[in-house]
Design an enzyme around this catalytic site. Structure first.
Site, PDB file in Angstrom:
ATOM      1  N   ARG A  17      18.579  12.074  27.208  1.00 11.89           N
ATOM      2  CA  ARG A  17      18.677  10.694  27.675  1.00 11.89           C
ATOM      3  C   ARG A  17      17.412   9.967  27.226  1.00 11.89           C
ATOM      4  NH1 ARG A  17      23.336  11.337  28.037  1.00 11.89           N
ATOM      5  NH2 ARG A  17      24.680  11.206  29.865  1.00 11.89           N
ATOM      6  N   GLU A  27      18.902   1.658  25.868  1.00  8.54           N
ATOM      7  CA  GLU A  27      20.146   1.697  25.114  1.00  8.54           C
ATOM      8  C   GLU A  27      21.049   0.518  25.487  1.00  8.54           C
ATOM      9  OE1 GLU A  27      21.129   5.838  24.744  1.00  8.54           O
ATOM     10  OE2 GLU A  27      23.208   5.303  24.342  1.00  8.54           O
ATOM     11  N   HIS A  86      23.902   7.372  19.756  1.00 10.72           N
ATOM     12  CA  HIS A  86      24.472   8.186  20.847  1.00 10.72           C
ATOM     13  C   HIS A  86      25.796   8.838  20.401  1.00 10.72           C
ATOM     14  CE1 HIS A  86      24.414   8.583  25.500  1.00 10.72           C
ATOM     15  NE2 HIS A  86      25.033   9.636  24.958  1.00 10.72           N
TER      16      HIS A  86
HETATM   17  N1  LIG Z   1      23.469  12.641  23.742  1.00  6.99           N
HETATM   18  C1  LIG Z   1      24.636  12.962  24.242  1.00  6.99           C
HETATM   19  O1  LIG Z   1      25.689  12.505  23.798  1.00  6.99           O
HETATM   20  C2  LIG Z   1      24.712  13.939  25.352  1.00  6.99           C
HETATM   21  C3  LIG Z   1      23.655  14.068  26.222  1.00  6.99           C
HETATM   22  N2  LIG Z   1      23.738  14.952  27.248  1.00  6.99           N
HETATM   23  C4  LIG Z   1      22.578  15.045  28.146  1.00  6.99           C
HETATM   24  O2  LIG Z   1      22.102  16.382  28.129  1.00  6.99           O
HETATM   25  C5  LIG Z   1      21.752  16.743  29.443  1.00  6.99           C
HETATM   26  C6  LIG Z   1      21.774  18.242  29.582  1.00  6.99           C
HETATM   27  O3  LIG Z   1      23.112  18.713  29.558  1.00  6.99           O
HETATM   28  P1  LIG Z   1      23.447  20.244  29.891  1.00  6.99           P
HETATM   29  O4  LIG Z   1      22.671  21.148  29.003  1.00  6.99           O
HETATM   30  O5  LIG Z   1      24.916  20.329  29.919  1.00  6.99           O
HETATM   31  O6  LIG Z   1      22.843  20.327  31.370  1.00  6.99           O
HETATM   32  P2  LIG Z   1      22.317  21.616  32.135  1.00  6.99           P
HETATM   33  O7  LIG Z   1      22.277  21.222  33.567  1.00  6.99           O
HETATM   34  O8  LIG Z   1      23.064  22.829  31.724  1.00  6.99           O
HETATM   35  O9  LIG Z   1      20.808  21.773  31.582  1.00  6.99           O
HETATM   36  C7  LIG Z   1      19.741  20.945  31.950  1.00  6.99           C
HETATM   37  C8  LIG Z   1      18.506  21.817  32.095  1.00  6.99           C
HETATM   38  O10 LIG Z   1      17.368  20.973  32.329  1.00  6.99           O
HETATM   39  C9  LIG Z   1      16.500  21.700  33.197  1.00  6.99           C
HETATM   40  N3  LIG Z   1      15.530  20.827  33.819  1.00  6.99           N
HETATM   41  C10 LIG Z   1      15.698  19.992  34.871  1.00  6.99           C
HETATM   42  N4  LIG Z   1      14.533  19.382  35.156  1.00  6.99           N
HETATM   43  C11 LIG Z   1      13.614  19.835  34.271  1.00  6.99           C
HETATM   44  C12 LIG Z   1      12.234  19.582  34.063  1.00  6.99           C
HETATM   45  N5  LIG Z   1      11.552  18.740  34.841  1.00  6.99           N
HETATM   46  N6  LIG Z   1      11.619  20.240  33.049  1.00  6.99           N
HETATM   47  C13 LIG Z   1      12.301  21.096  32.269  1.00  6.99           C
HETATM   48  N7  LIG Z   1      13.604  21.395  32.422  1.00  6.99           N
HETATM   49  C14 LIG Z   1      14.246  20.757  33.415  1.00  6.99           C
HETATM   50  C15 LIG Z   1      17.459  22.350  34.191  1.00  6.99           C
HETATM   51  O11 LIG Z   1      16.849  23.421  34.887  1.00  6.99           O
HETATM   52  C16 LIG Z   1      18.585  22.807  33.269  1.00  6.99           C
HETATM   53  O12 LIG Z   1      18.396  24.128  32.807  1.00  6.99           O
HETATM   54  C17 LIG Z   1      22.799  16.006  30.319  1.00  6.99           C
HETATM   55  O13 LIG Z   1      22.328  15.809  31.642  1.00  6.99           O
HETATM   56  C18 LIG Z   1      22.963  14.711  29.582  1.00  6.99           C
HETATM   57  O14 LIG Z   1      22.061  13.752  30.109  1.00  6.99           O
HETATM   58  C19 LIG Z   1      24.824  15.754  27.413  1.00  6.99           C
HETATM   59  C20 LIG Z   1      25.884  15.678  26.566  1.00  6.99           C
HETATM   60  C21 LIG Z   1      25.936  14.725  25.482  1.00  6.99           C
HETATM   61  O1  LIG Z   2      28.303  13.656  28.153  1.00  5.30           O
HETATM   62  C1  LIG Z   2      27.260  12.956  28.156  1.00  5.30           C
HETATM   63  O2  LIG Z   2      26.366  13.102  29.008  1.00  5.30           O
HETATM   64  C2  LIG Z   2      27.083  11.921  27.133  1.00  5.30           C
HETATM   65  O3  LIG Z   2      26.007  11.470  26.888  1.00  5.30           O
HETATM   66  C3  LIG Z   2      28.269  11.449  26.391  1.00  5.30           C
HETATM   67  O4  LIG Z   2      28.219  11.820  25.102  1.00  5.30           O
END
Ligand SMILES: NC(=O)C1=CN([C@@H]2O[C@H](COP(=O)(O)OP(=O)(O)OC[C@H]3O[C@@H](n4cnc5c(N)ncnc54)[C@H](O)[C@@H]3O)[C@@H](O)[C@H]2O)C=CC1
Ligand SMILES: O=C(O)C(=O)CO
Length: 411
Positions: free
Chosen positions: A298, A327, A345
């Site tokens: 993000r 964004e 994105h």
């Molecule tokens: N650019 C895009 O299109 C997309 C972006 N995302 C973003 O990616 C993020 C992560 O997704 P997932 O891997 O599925 O989530 P997840 O919950 O599996 O992984 C997130 C990790 O961040 C860690 N974390 C939390 N606070 C932290 C800190 N202060 N320091 C270090 N690590 C910390 C957590 O312990 C966890 O292991 C989502 O929340 C979303 O915002 C997800 C999908 C698409």
């Molecule tokens: O799944 C998410 O968190 C996204 O950012 C969409 O791509």
């Protein structure tokens, strides 16, 4: 209200009213909803404001599928007034949603942590090396997870080998012939990849960079990623057994250790108070002068204004961004930096993933409308993707299900 200009409605006489604030890919989600007597209303072109969405909800709406809008008190109270009980983000991240406001109004909040089984990967690993295959490589690889990780890996490569700059140079007609200094970049093999936030996406990205480019790993997360550590250990043993330099891993005690040691750093934490501006002037100063920073998590995880200043005075430092602090806007000066790659994105933008996300978001809303229980494991939602069978009668992933007292499925 800025009048929405291209409303589309499916099944106008349907009993339940569902709004999708954006047009979503594929047709399966439409069929799943209309088959269950839902009328669907969506805005095809405009990015709707909060005011527009309130108008679209109107005085009768059972559920809404949304994305990126600011889902707080205003929208949830409007939905509640219209009789609605369900909202689903078409995203895994839901930092745009005030979950406690939704819970207060009795509205379920869904998200889309999509997954599927990848038998090919398991077979490959089993054939390659018994130890390596036992290394807890998950049988379930996330569709959204892998797609997003692949984009982060693509950005890492594009930055390391200066692909965007070189492409622009070619198109500008500047190529006169091969030169030893032309667009010299960084070799990844044997370098260190740093991952901040080694959850689903961060771990998948790490595996790609380690397996693909034989990089060593350093990671920082609040929790230990045992599965990832075991994977790297086993892969290192496999390389050693084949006469190659083994890869290594280290779980860093602090994020600063990652910033100091890594050559390529990819950010994959959730966005919350602890990760807002995690990368700022001070943390950028710790990083290597020739480091590569990738962000597909993000935008606000990076202080983008500080990043622009850092890029200006460190021309060998490179950044590749999928997400932005304000964004869809970029901070002034970012677009002028040759050492920055910027994409809009698109990390989850593969056909399969986006259609899967639409399906899950629709089923979250439908499940709540129908009073279905919660699916037992939101990370294993393969049955919802089987095109040849009806989806299970459950809500795939509701983040405030427990607070709302929604029962768990026995399936
Ligand atoms: N650019 C895009 O299109 C997309 C972006 N995302 C973003 O990616 C993020 C992560 O997704 P997932 O891997 O599925 O989530 P997840 O919950 O599996 O992984 C997130 C990790 O961040 C860690 N974390 C939390 N606070 C932290 C800190 N202060 N320091 C270090 N690590 C910390 C957590 O312990 C966890 O292991 C989502 O929340 C979303 O915002 C997800 C999908 C698409
Ligand atoms: O799944 C998410 O968190 C996204 O950012 C969409 O791509």
């Amino acid at each position: 209200m800025a009048t929405p200009i291209s409303i589309q409605v499916w099944n106008p006489s349907g009993k339940y009213r569902v709004v999708s604030t954006k047009s979503m890919p594929g047709t399966r989600w439409i069929k799943l909803l209309t088959d269950q007597d839902c009328r669907i209303c969506t805005e095809k072109k405009t990015i709707l404001s909060v005011e527009d969405i309130v108008a679209l909800i109107g005085d009768k709406c059972d559920g809404v599928i949304g994305l990126t809008e600011d889902w707080g008190e205003v929208l949830f109270s409007a939905l509640r007034r219209a009789g609605g009980t369900a909202f689903s983000n078409m995203a895994v991240g839901y930092n745009n949603v005030d979950v406690s406001a939704a819970t207060k109004h009795g509205i379920a909040v869904g998200n889309t942590p999509v997954s599927l089984t990848d038998p090919d990967l398991c077979i490959y690993l089993t054939q390659t090396c018994a130890e390596y295959s036992k290394a807890q490589v998950p049988a379930h690889q996330g569709v959204l997870t892998e797609t997003t990780a692949e984009l982060a890996a693509s950005l890492s490569l594009a930055a390391a080998r200066r692909i965007v700059e070189a492409d622009q140079f070619m198109r500008a007609g500047l190529y006169d012939g091969w030169l030893p200094h032309l667009f010299v970049g960084n070799l990844l093999k044997g370098q260190t990849v740093g991952v901040i936030g080694a959850g689903r996406i961060g771990s998948a990205y790490a595996r790609m960079m380690i397996e693909g480019f034989k990089m060593n790993l350093i990671y920082y997360d609040l929790y230990q990623s045992t599965r990832l550590e075991k994977f790297v250990t086993a892969y290192g043993q496999f390389l050693k057994a084949n006469g190659e330099q083994p890869v290594t891993w280290k779980r860093a005690a602090t994020m600063e250790d990652v910033l100091r040691d890594a050559d390529v750093i990819s950010l994959h934490p959730v966005l919350d108070k602890t990760t807002y501006h995690l990368i700022n002037k001070e943390s950028l100063a710790i990083m290597k002068k020739e480091a590569i920073l990738v962000n597909a998590s993000r935008g606000p995880v990076i202080d983008e204004a500080a990043l622009v200043e850092h890029l200006k005075v460190n021309p060998m430092f490179r950044v590749a961004l999928d997400v932005f602090e304000d964004e869809p806007y970029m901070k002034p000066g970012l677009a002028d930096q040759k050492n920055a790659i910027v994409v809009p994105h698109i990390a989850s933008a593969s056909k399969w993933t986006r259609e899967g996300m639409a399906t899950l978001a629709a089923l979250n809303v439908l499940g709540r409308i129908k009073g279905y229980p919660l699916w037992s494991d939101p990370n294993r939602v393969d049955p919802f993707f089987d095109e040849n069978a009806p989806p299970p009668p459950a809500c795939p992933s509701i983040v405030n299900g427990k607070q709302l007292g929604i029962s768990a499925s026995k399936l």
